[in-house]
Design an enzyme around this catalytic site. Sequence first.
Site, PDB file in Angstrom:
ATOM      1  NE  ARG A  41      39.838  65.463   9.727  1.00 28.92           N
ATOM      2  CZ  ARG A  41      40.776  65.458  10.609  1.00 28.92           C
ATOM      3  NH1 ARG A  41      40.767  65.398  11.693  1.00 28.92           N
ATOM      4  NH2 ARG A  41      42.309  65.239   9.993  1.00 28.92           N
ATOM      5  CG  HIS A  42      38.482  61.857   6.206  1.00 29.85           C
ATOM      6  ND1 HIS A  42      39.582  61.570   7.157  1.00 29.85           N
ATOM      7  CD2 HIS A  42      38.800  63.196   5.649  1.00 29.85           C
ATOM      8  CE1 HIS A  42      40.534  62.635   6.819  1.00 29.85           C
ATOM      9  NE2 HIS A  42      40.151  63.600   6.144  1.00 29.85           N
ATOM     10  NE  ARG A  45      43.758  62.392   6.672  1.00 34.28           N
ATOM     11  CZ  ARG A  45      44.988  62.808   7.456  1.00 34.28           C
ATOM     12  NH1 ARG A  45      45.950  61.965   7.725  1.00 34.28           N
ATOM     13  NH2 ARG A  45      45.177  64.116   7.743  1.00 34.28           N
ATOM     14  NE  ARG A 118      41.477  62.476   3.065  1.00 37.05           N
ATOM     15  CZ  ARG A 118      42.468  62.846   2.214  1.00 37.05           C
ATOM     16  NH1 ARG A 118      42.987  62.125   1.612  1.00 37.05           N
ATOM     17  NH2 ARG A 118      42.797  64.057   2.026  1.00 37.05           N
ATOM     18  CD  GLU A 220      43.790  72.531   0.793  1.00 33.78           C
ATOM     19  OE1 GLU A 220      44.255  72.746   1.673  1.00 33.78           O
ATOM     20  OE2 GLU A 220      43.209  71.613   0.284  1.00 33.78           O
ATOM     21  CG  ASP A 315      41.221  68.917   8.851  1.00 33.64           C
ATOM     22  OD1 ASP A 315      41.224  68.849   7.405  1.00 33.64           O
ATOM     23  OD2 ASP A 315      42.170  68.723   9.574  1.00 33.64           O
TER      24      ASP A 315
END
Length: 417
Positions: A41-42, A45, A118, A220, A315
């Site tokens: 995961r980045h 942020r 990100r 999504e 995520d």
Amino acid sequence: MKYKVLTLCLSAALFAPIAPTMASTDNQADMVLDQVLVLSRHNLRTPIVNTGILTEVTDKKWPDWDAKSGYLTTQGGALEVYMGHYFREWIDQNKLLADELCPTSNEDIYLYTNSLQRTIATAQFFAAGAFPGCKVNIHHQPEIGKMDPVFNPIITNGSPEFKQKALAAMDDYLKGLSLKAGYEELDTVLNIKDSQKCKTDKLCNLDSQKNSFIIEADKEPGVSGPLKIANSAVDAIDLQYYEGFPADQVAWGLVDTPEKWKKLNTLKNAYQETLFTPKIIAKNVAHPILNYIDKGFVSVDKGETAKFIFLVGHDSNIASLMSAMDFKPYQLAQQYEHTPIGGKLVFQRWTDKQTKKDFMKVEYVYQTADQLRDNAYLSLETPPKHVTLELKDCPVDKNGYCSWEDFQKVMAKALEQ
């Protein structure tokens, strides 16, 4: 990390169906790390939602951030440099790559990210920590700001039957959760009873409102209602803590015990898991990234792809993939999020040089909530947290290894639509 050798325990059964085979470990010296794939995961942020609805559900002012919405912060970059530094020490310890300053050829490493600031920046900072001074290519789609299909967790089945089953699955999942304490804690933190939403729309108590789930092709999975509001609010509060905001600015100084943090994050975890982990949804939205991992790591011979593959997504990618692959439930110590900022699924392919058998070990490697807040330096001596994971159909031995053949079967099953 210490790794011990695996020897294969052959099943006594000579008839179908053949059960997954339990591995066993004896001698660490015989184990060789051949290849690693990391799904990250980045890192840290800014809040994606920090205006609009969040200003309407509280009478208080939210703290300002010094970067654009959804961008990696300066602290997020530093945290990922430290994570990269740790991984380089771990790589060198296990002799995965050549013992040289820049083992960064395409045969050695491959970094691929979603095409958002990100995620790209996370890979850049990871590379700076792992391979300082080296030329490292970060692969991503050319149009920054547009989701890469591999990392885009959208519904691809537009049939009415799928929609009906998916909506029912989300509803069933949410009904199995107990969120009242979390909603009440958030109501108190926000002082929602004195908010604009309470005065104009009678939204004075999050737990009293209904959620409405949304399933549409090419979008999504979604929800409208208190769960969405709660996710945005708790996300913003978590990020304040990680970023190192003064204590009186983190949730206005009102979240000051582990119990309160846990209550709030039941809401954020519920949002993520209700939308992305019901099996029918997970297998659909995770299919592109599962397919990418299968073709670039699981279904290829050793040496055909890079020894260290580093993917950076979100995520939702991790949560849906873990559900589709049937990972067993897990707990991340000293973290309140189930898929924390900067956390990494680390798939490790090991070989027993005596038996020539291959094995898989999967770990969740992540920074604790306080390591994130403190911008803690990471090394083999001061490592991030590790949790060994287990797949339902790839049983592990006492040291966390399962057979490579069983792992391949798990991936094949996860790809079935």
